[in-house]
Write a protein that holds these residues in place. Structure first.
Motif, short mmCIF file in Angstrom:
data_model
loop_
_atom_site.label_atom_id
_atom_site.label_comp_id
_atom_site.label_asym_id
_atom_site.label_seq_id
_atom_site.Cartn_x
_atom_site.Cartn_y
_atom_site.Cartn_z
N ARG A 125 0.59 9.35 -13.67
CA ARG A 125 1.43 10.10 -12.62
C ARG A 125 1.64 9.67 -11.44
NH1 ARG A 125 3.52 15.55 -11.85
NH2 ARG A 125 3.93 15.75 -9.84
N ILE A 126 0.38 8.87 -10.91
CA ILE A 126 0.62 8.25 -9.67
C ILE A 126 1.54 7.11 -9.62
CG2 ILE A 126 -0.70 6.96 -7.98
CD1 ILE A 126 -2.88 8.74 -8.02
N GLU B 64 5.02 8.38 -9.28
CA GLU B 64 5.19 8.63 -8.17
C GLU B 64 5.83 7.44 -7.25
OE1 GLU B 64 2.34 12.70 -7.84
OE2 GLU B 64 1.91 10.86 -6.67
N TYR C 280 -8.22 8.58 -3.53
CA TYR C 280 -7.17 7.61 -4.22
C TYR C 280 -7.79 6.66 -5.03
CZ TYR C 280 -2.89 5.40 -5.07
OH TYR C 280 -1.77 4.63 -5.53
N GLU D 259 -8.99 8.10 -8.31
CA GLU D 259 -7.83 8.52 -9.01
C GLU D 259 -7.15 7.52 -9.86
OE1 GLU D 259 -5.81 11.37 -11.32
OE2 GLU D 259 -7.48 11.86 -9.89
N PHE E 183 0.33 12.42 -4.92
CA PHE E 183 -1.00 12.97 -5.06
C PHE E 183 -1.69 13.24 -3.91
CE2 PHE E 183 -5.60 11.07 -4.44
CZ PHE E 183 -6.14 11.61 -5.44
N PRO F 288 2.43 9.14 -2.88
CA PRO F 288 1.07 9.76 -3.24
C PRO F 288 0.26 9.51 -1.83
CG PRO F 288 1.51 7.97 -4.84
CD PRO F 288 2.87 7.95 -3.71
#
Length: 432
Positions: free
Chosen positions: A56-57, A60, A163, A166, A256, A293
């Motif tokens: 997902r990041i 982005e 971050y 993640e 994010f 993010p």
């Protein structure tokens, strides 16, 4: 007064205001979404290429790169760009000029993906939902030294950096860079895509509104009346400087964020109430989502936040206390010096054309019963309401002092925290 003194005075004055839109970094705004006429041929091409999955990041970041927020970057960084970003916070272009690029924008891959790519010079990027996102061409694969990246970006390798946990700790040991082509604009279908205006769309909107100055305000929290005071005061200051129609870009971060931050949909609803209640003027305010993010990397990251707004056409950037900062993950202190963000912005290479506006400290004036600029001479009259205290108010259903936040915006937050408590109450039954 002599003629010569009039002439000298005119020469000393700043040039007349012509446009709010400063040139994007590199001179031209990057747009990496392929045309509709080319999309069909690209769609056939991707079928034969090795596939690289995106988180997902990662998606982005594809969004950020493809729309030109990171101009002149045209894809995920190759090693020479990565090293310049990591060690110098900027990139040197072919003509010798410098642009700011304080955060590495990179794509990590695991060993088995690297092996599957083999000698291919291009790969297909596949989104978290399995759909094809785009192509990365003329690729370069190089080592991902995670410890070096973390230490130089955050200034610490302490455990608990959101971050890092993640997006980096479990990421692959290799980075892949190359030229990006995106088959169609990135959409999230979450009811908020109409807020996700690209730099090109924002520049068109500023022109439509005949802006002669654009001042950007970056935030990841709900807007309280102290924020509004800062934004309204900035507009007043710009009018006093001679601008006729300064436009505010209220630009919440939409990528994010850490788990305890207020979710994007709640923040956007709260921001809309701020405009509905007239705390900010809708005629002179544009609310849009910044798709990046969040790193929580303090003075390093705030340069990225400022640089990206240059590409959107903003020529003024509001910076406050501890921008992009957070509490130390293992100690009871701020991770960064609260004043370093604004000091770094005023000195950062590649940001010279952006006007940095450090804002004054706002707090709740218990005498005037409203948010006001802090006056040290009567410090006892001011109440500082931290984000933690604001959240505790909302969680308990207790109202903050009158004038802290517009009623409509506060109601949105109370409802959000009430919904969380409802979920916590139901969770034992659900788990059983």
């Amino acid at each position: 007064m002599t003629t010569s003194s009039v002439s000298n005075g005119a020469a000393d004055r700043p040039p007349p205001v012509k446009s709010s839109l400063i040139d994007p970094d590199g001179g031209a705004l990057v747009d990496l979404v392929v045309s509709e006429s080319d999309a069909e041929a690209k769609a056939r091409e991707v079928e034969s290429l090795p596939r690289v999955p995106l988180t997902r990041i990662d998606l982005e970041w594809v969004h950020v790169i493809s729309e030109g927020w990171a101009s002149p970057l045209k894809g995920f960084m190759r090693e020479n760009e990565y090293l310049q970003s990591l060690h110098f916070n900027c990139l040197r272009l072919n003509d010798g000029s410098i642009v700011n690029m304080s955060l590495p924008i990179v794509l990590a891959i695991h060993d088995e993906i690297k092996q599957a790519i083999g000698s291919s010079e291009k790969v297909t990027l596949v989104g978290p939902d399995g759909g094809v996102v785009g192509i990365l061409r003329s690729i370069e694969i190089y080592k991902h030294n995670k410890e070096e990246r973390i230490a130089r970006t955050w200034g610490t390798t302490a455990p608990g950096l959101p971050y890092v946990e993640e997006a980096i700790t479990h990421a692959g040991n290799w980075l892949i860079g190359g030229d990006l082509e995106v088959l169609k604009p990135i959409k999230y279908n979450d009811g908020l895509d109409h807020y996700r205006l690209s730099p090109k769309q924002l520049r068109q909107e500023f022109d439509k509104r005949q802006a002669d100055a654009v001042f950007a305000f970056q935030l990841r929290n709900p807007v309280h009346n102290g924020h509004a005071l800062l934004m309204n005061d900035t507009r007043k200051r710009l009018l006093e400087m001679g601008y006729k129609n300064p436009i505010l870009l209220l630009h919440p971060l939409g990528g994010f964020v850490k788990a305890d931050d207020v979710p994007l949909d709640v923040r956007m609803e709260q921001h809309s109430k701020v405009l509905e209640d007239g705390v900010l003027d809708p005629k002179t305010t544009i609310v849009a989502i910044f798709p990046s993010p969040m790193h929580y990397a303090g003075p390093t990251e705030v340069q990225w936040h400022a640089k990206a707004r240059i590409n959107a056409g903003a020529n003024f950037y509001i910076v406050g206390r501890d921008p992009a900062g957070m509490g130390h993950p293992t100690e009871k202190r701020d991770l960064y010096d609260p004043d370093h963000g604004k000091k770094v912005l005023s000195m950062a290479p590649g940001l010279e054309k952006l006007n940095i506006l450090p804002f004054r400290v706002a707090a709740y004036d218990t005498v005037a019963k409203k948010m006001a600029f802090f006056e040290p001479s009567r410090a006892q009259d001011f109440l500082f309401i931290s984000g933690t205290k604001m959240r505790n108010y909302a969680k308990s259903g207790e109202n903050p002092p009158d004038g802290f936040m517009c009623p409509g915006g506060w109601k949105v937050l109370v409802q959000y925290y009430a919904s969380l408590q409802g979920e916590e109450t139901q969770s034992p039954a659900l788990s059983a």
